[in-house]
Write an enzyme that holds these catalytic residues in place. Sequence first.
Site, PDB file in Angstrom:
ATOM      1  N   ASP A   3    -105.644   1.375 -19.902  1.00 25.64           N
ATOM      2  CA  ASP A   3    -106.761   1.672 -19.010  1.00 25.64           C
ATOM      3  C   ASP A   3    -108.084   1.077 -19.466  1.00 25.64           C
ATOM      4  O   ASP A   3    -109.069   1.130 -18.735  1.00 25.64           O
ATOM      5  CB  ASP A   3    -106.924   3.196 -18.875  1.00 25.64           C
ATOM      6  CG  ASP A   3    -105.748   3.822 -18.151  1.00 25.64           C
ATOM      7  OD1 ASP A   3    -105.273   3.196 -17.186  1.00 25.64           O
ATOM      8  OD2 ASP A   3    -105.307   4.903 -18.545  1.00 25.64           O
ATOM      9  N   HIS A  49    -103.616   6.978 -27.670  1.00 24.32           N
ATOM     10  CA  HIS A  49    -102.392   7.196 -26.893  1.00 24.32           C
ATOM     11  C   HIS A  49    -101.470   8.122 -27.658  1.00 24.32           C
ATOM     12  O   HIS A  49    -101.431   8.064 -28.903  1.00 24.32           O
ATOM     13  CB  HIS A  49    -101.683   5.853 -26.635  1.00 24.32           C
ATOM     14  CG  HIS A  49    -100.704   5.934 -25.517  1.00 24.32           C
ATOM     15  ND1 HIS A  49     -99.404   6.358 -25.705  1.00 24.32           N
ATOM     16  CD2 HIS A  49    -100.839   5.688 -24.194  1.00 24.32           C
ATOM     17  CE1 HIS A  49     -98.794   6.351 -24.547  1.00 24.32           C
ATOM     18  NE2 HIS A  49     -99.629   5.954 -23.602  1.00 24.32           N
TER      19      HIS A  49
HETATM   20  N1  CMC Z   1    -111.871   9.115 -28.517  1.00 25.15           N
HETATM   21  C1  CMC Z   1    -112.166   9.843 -29.631  1.00 25.15           C
HETATM   22  N2  CMC Z   1    -111.269  10.547 -30.330  1.00 25.15           N
HETATM   23  C2  CMC Z   1    -110.006  10.532 -29.899  1.00 25.15           C
HETATM   24  C3  CMC Z   1    -109.604   9.794 -28.759  1.00 25.15           C
HETATM   25  C4  CMC Z   1    -110.588   9.080 -28.072  1.00 25.15           C
HETATM   26  N3  CMC Z   1    -110.268   8.373 -26.970  1.00 25.15           N
HETATM   27  N4  CMC Z   1    -108.290   9.972 -28.546  1.00 25.15           N
HETATM   28  C5  CMC Z   1    -107.859  10.777 -29.517  1.00 25.15           C
HETATM   29  N5  CMC Z   1    -108.886  11.110 -30.348  1.00 25.15           N
HETATM   30  C6  CMC Z   1    -108.804  11.943 -31.566  1.00 25.15           C
HETATM   31  C7  CMC Z   1    -108.674  13.412 -31.197  1.00 25.15           C
HETATM   32  O1  CMC Z   1    -109.940  14.045 -31.143  1.00 25.15           O
HETATM   33  C8  CMC Z   1    -107.807  13.937 -32.310  1.00 25.15           C
HETATM   34  O2  CMC Z   1    -108.637  14.145 -33.428  1.00 25.15           O
HETATM   35  P1  CMC Z   1    -108.276  15.333 -34.472  1.00 25.15           P
HETATM   36  O3  CMC Z   1    -106.921  15.025 -35.025  1.00 25.15           O
HETATM   37  O4  CMC Z   1    -109.362  15.250 -35.478  1.00 25.15           O
HETATM   38  O5  CMC Z   1    -108.292  16.599 -33.667  1.00 25.15           O
HETATM   39  C9  CMC Z   1    -106.876  12.767 -32.644  1.00 25.15           C
HETATM   40  O6  CMC Z   1    -107.598  11.595 -32.217  1.00 25.15           O
HETATM   41  C10 CMC Z   1    -105.537  12.833 -31.920  1.00 25.15           C
HETATM   42  O7  CMC Z   1    -105.809  12.991 -30.531  1.00 25.15           O
HETATM   43  P2  CMC Z   1    -105.033  13.994 -29.584  1.00 25.15           P
HETATM   44  O8  CMC Z   1    -105.899  14.325 -28.420  1.00 25.15           O
HETATM   45  O9  CMC Z   1    -104.508  15.136 -30.399  1.00 25.15           O
HETATM   46  O10 CMC Z   1    -103.824  13.072 -29.166  1.00 25.15           O
HETATM   47  P3  CMC Z   1    -102.941  13.213 -27.888  1.00 25.15           P
HETATM   48  O11 CMC Z   1    -101.720  12.442 -28.161  1.00 25.15           O
HETATM   49  O12 CMC Z   1    -102.780  14.646 -27.516  1.00 25.15           O
HETATM   50  O13 CMC Z   1    -103.814  12.515 -26.725  1.00 25.15           O
HETATM   51  C11 CMC Z   1    -104.737  10.913 -25.268  1.00 25.15           C
HETATM   52  C12 CMC Z   1    -103.624  11.226 -26.296  1.00 25.15           C
HETATM   53  C13 CMC Z   1    -104.406   9.600 -24.573  1.00 25.15           C
HETATM   54  C14 CMC Z   1    -104.800  12.023 -24.217  1.00 25.15           C
HETATM   55  C15 CMC Z   1    -106.083  10.797 -26.014  1.00 25.15           C
HETATM   56  O14 CMC Z   1    -106.036   9.729 -26.939  1.00 25.15           O
HETATM   57  C16 CMC Z   1    -107.260  10.621 -25.063  1.00 25.15           C
HETATM   58  O15 CMC Z   1    -107.792  11.615 -24.542  1.00 25.15           O
HETATM   59  N6  CMC Z   1    -107.688   9.338 -24.787  1.00 25.15           N
HETATM   60  C17 CMC Z   1    -108.720   9.094 -23.811  1.00 25.15           C
HETATM   61  C18 CMC Z   1    -108.119   9.132 -22.418  1.00 25.15           C
HETATM   62  C19 CMC Z   1    -107.265   7.924 -22.113  1.00 25.15           C
HETATM   63  O16 CMC Z   1    -107.631   6.798 -22.369  1.00 25.15           O
HETATM   64  N7  CMC Z   1    -106.091   8.174 -21.501  1.00 25.15           N
HETATM   65  C20 CMC Z   1    -105.175   7.129 -21.059  1.00 25.15           C
HETATM   66  C21 CMC Z   1    -103.891   7.120 -21.828  1.00 25.15           C
HETATM   67  S1  CMC Z   1    -102.911   5.636 -21.509  1.00 25.15           S
HETATM   68  C22 CMC Z   1    -102.526   5.655 -19.843  1.00 25.15           C
HETATM   69  C23 CMC Z   1    -101.913   6.898 -19.321  1.00 25.15           C
HETATM   70  O17 CMC Z   1    -101.128   7.568 -19.998  1.00 25.15           O
HETATM   71  O18 CMC Z   1    -102.158   7.217 -18.160  1.00 25.15           O
END
Ligand code: CMC
Length: 427
Positions: free
Chosen positions: A362, A305
Site C-alpha cells: 500500500d 506487515h
Molecule cells: N508504524 C509504526 N510502528 C509500527 C507500524 C507502523 N506502520 N507497524 C507496526 N509497528 C510497530 C507496532 O507498534 C509494534 O510495536 P511494539 O512491538 O513495540 O508494540 C510492532 O511494530 C509490531 O506491530 P503489530 O501491530 O503488533 O503487528 P501486526 O502484525 O499486528 O500488524 C499491521 C501489522 C500491518 C497491521 C501494522 O504493521 C500496521 O498497522 N501497519 C500500518 C497499516 C498498513 O500499512 N496496513 C497494510 C498492510 S499490507 C496490505 C493489507 O494487508 O491490506
Amino acid sequence: MSDTAKLAVGGKDTDFPVLHGSVGPDVIDIRKLYAQTGEFTYDPGFTSTASCESGLTYIDGEEGVLLHRGYPIGQLAEQSSFMEVAYLLLNGELPSKDDLSTFKNTITRHTMVHEQLATFFRGFRRDAHPMAIMCGVVGALSAFYHDSTDISDPEQRTIASHRLIAKMPTIAAMAYKYSVGQPFLYPQNDLSYTANFLRMTFGVPAEEYVVDPAVEKAMDRIFILHADHEQNASTSTVRLAGSSGANPFACIAAGIACLWGPAHGGANEAALNMLREIGTPDKIPHYIERAKDKDDPFRLMGFGHRVYKNYDPRATVMQKTVREVFKAMKVTDPVFDVALQLEEMALKDDYFVEKKLFPNVDFYSGVILSAIGFPTSMFTVLFALARTVGWVAQWNEMISDPAQKIGRPRQLYTGPTQRDYVAIDKR
Ligand code: CMC
C-alpha cells in the site's frame, strides 16, 4: 523431522500429529486437543495459527517471497496478465491459449449487471464512501442472481465466481460515477478486462474514450499485485462467512467490509493521505518520531506487515511501476519524493530496523492510482476489485475441502461466573 509433538498438560503428556506442507512451517494438528486434554489454545490475531489447508498462495515473510500456485509474484506482474493470474488462482495451472481465450470470453459475457441494480445506487448519498456502496451493492447481488447461490452445486459455484470477477469492475466504476454525478457506462466487450474498467470509470457517453496502453498495463499489474495474499483478514472473513454455507455474494460482501479497515486494504488510502499531509521531505523526521512514539496513535501507513519481516515483494514492483507510469504519462508528483525519502529514512532508523518494518503493497500504490486519476476514496475499491479473484478462489477451495467445517473459535472466558438475577427494584 518428528511427526508428533508432545504437549504436557496437567502432568500428562499427549501426542499431536505434525503435518508437513510442500514448503513453509510445519503445523501441529491440535484438532483433538480439547477432546484429549479439556484445554483450548489461545491465539488472538491468529499469529501462530493455520486456519486451513490451502494450495493457492505461499508467503515466506522472512525472505520476502510471494508465490501464486508456485509462481513468483514478480514474474507474474512482469510477464502475465490479470486474467491469466485469475485463471491460475481459480484453476491451479496457467491456461493454454485456448483456455485463456475461453476464460476471457466467459468473464466478458458476465460484465453487465442487472439493470435494476443501477437503481440501487440512488439509495446512497452522493458523498457516500465508495466502499460503503461496494459493501451494499455486492451484498445485494444475491438478491439478483438466485441461479448461482446454491453452493452445493459446483456449476453454480463456478458461475457465481465468474459473475463476481466480471461484475466487480462494473460496480466499482458505477460507485465512482455516482460520486461524481456522471452517467453510468455500460461495459464494452471488445476491450480487455482492465481497459473496460478504465473506460467505465473515466469515459463519458459524450465522447469516445481512448485507453492509454501504459495506464492499462499499470492498472493490470496493480490488479495482479492485489489478486491474492494467503489467509489475510478479509480472505479469512470470506472463508468464515462461507463456512456457515452463506452464498458467495454475501461472503464477498463480508470480505469487502473487512478489507475497508485502515490496518488492511484501507491502508492505501491512508498512506497517500499521510504522504500528502507530510507534504515536504523536511517534515519527514517529525512524522518518523510520531510513528515511534508509543503515546501517539500515529503509524506510518503502508509500512509493516504481519507476515513480511522483509521488503514486501509487491512494494518493489509497485515502486518500479510508479516510475513507468510517470514516464508514460509525462507527469510527476512531489509526493513520490516524499515517499522515497520517507522509506530511506525509516529503513535507517533503529526502531524500524529492529521491528523489521518495511514498505508494504500500500505504500506506493496510491501514488500511481492518484497519477491515473483516481480519488483516494477509490483506492480500497480497486483493491477489493482485484482481491475478489483471491476471495472466490479461496472460497471455492474451502467449499471443496472435505475437512471443511463451520468456523467456530472458542474463547478464554473472563466474565462473571454464574450469579442470580436481581429484580430491578433491588439493584
Ligand atoms: N508504524 C509504526 N510502528 C509500527 C507500524 C507502523 N506502520 N507497524 C507496526 N509497528 C510497530 C507496532 O507498534 C509494534 O510495536 P511494539 O512491538 O513495540 O508494540 C510492532 O511494530 C509490531 O506491530 P503489530 O501491530 O503488533 O503487528 P501486526 O502484525 O499486528 O500488524 C499491521 C501489522 C500491518 C497491521 C501494522 O504493521 C500496521 O498497522 N501497519 C500500518 C497499516 C498498513 O500499512 N496496513 C497494510 C498492510 S499490507 C496490505 C493489507 O494487508 O491490506
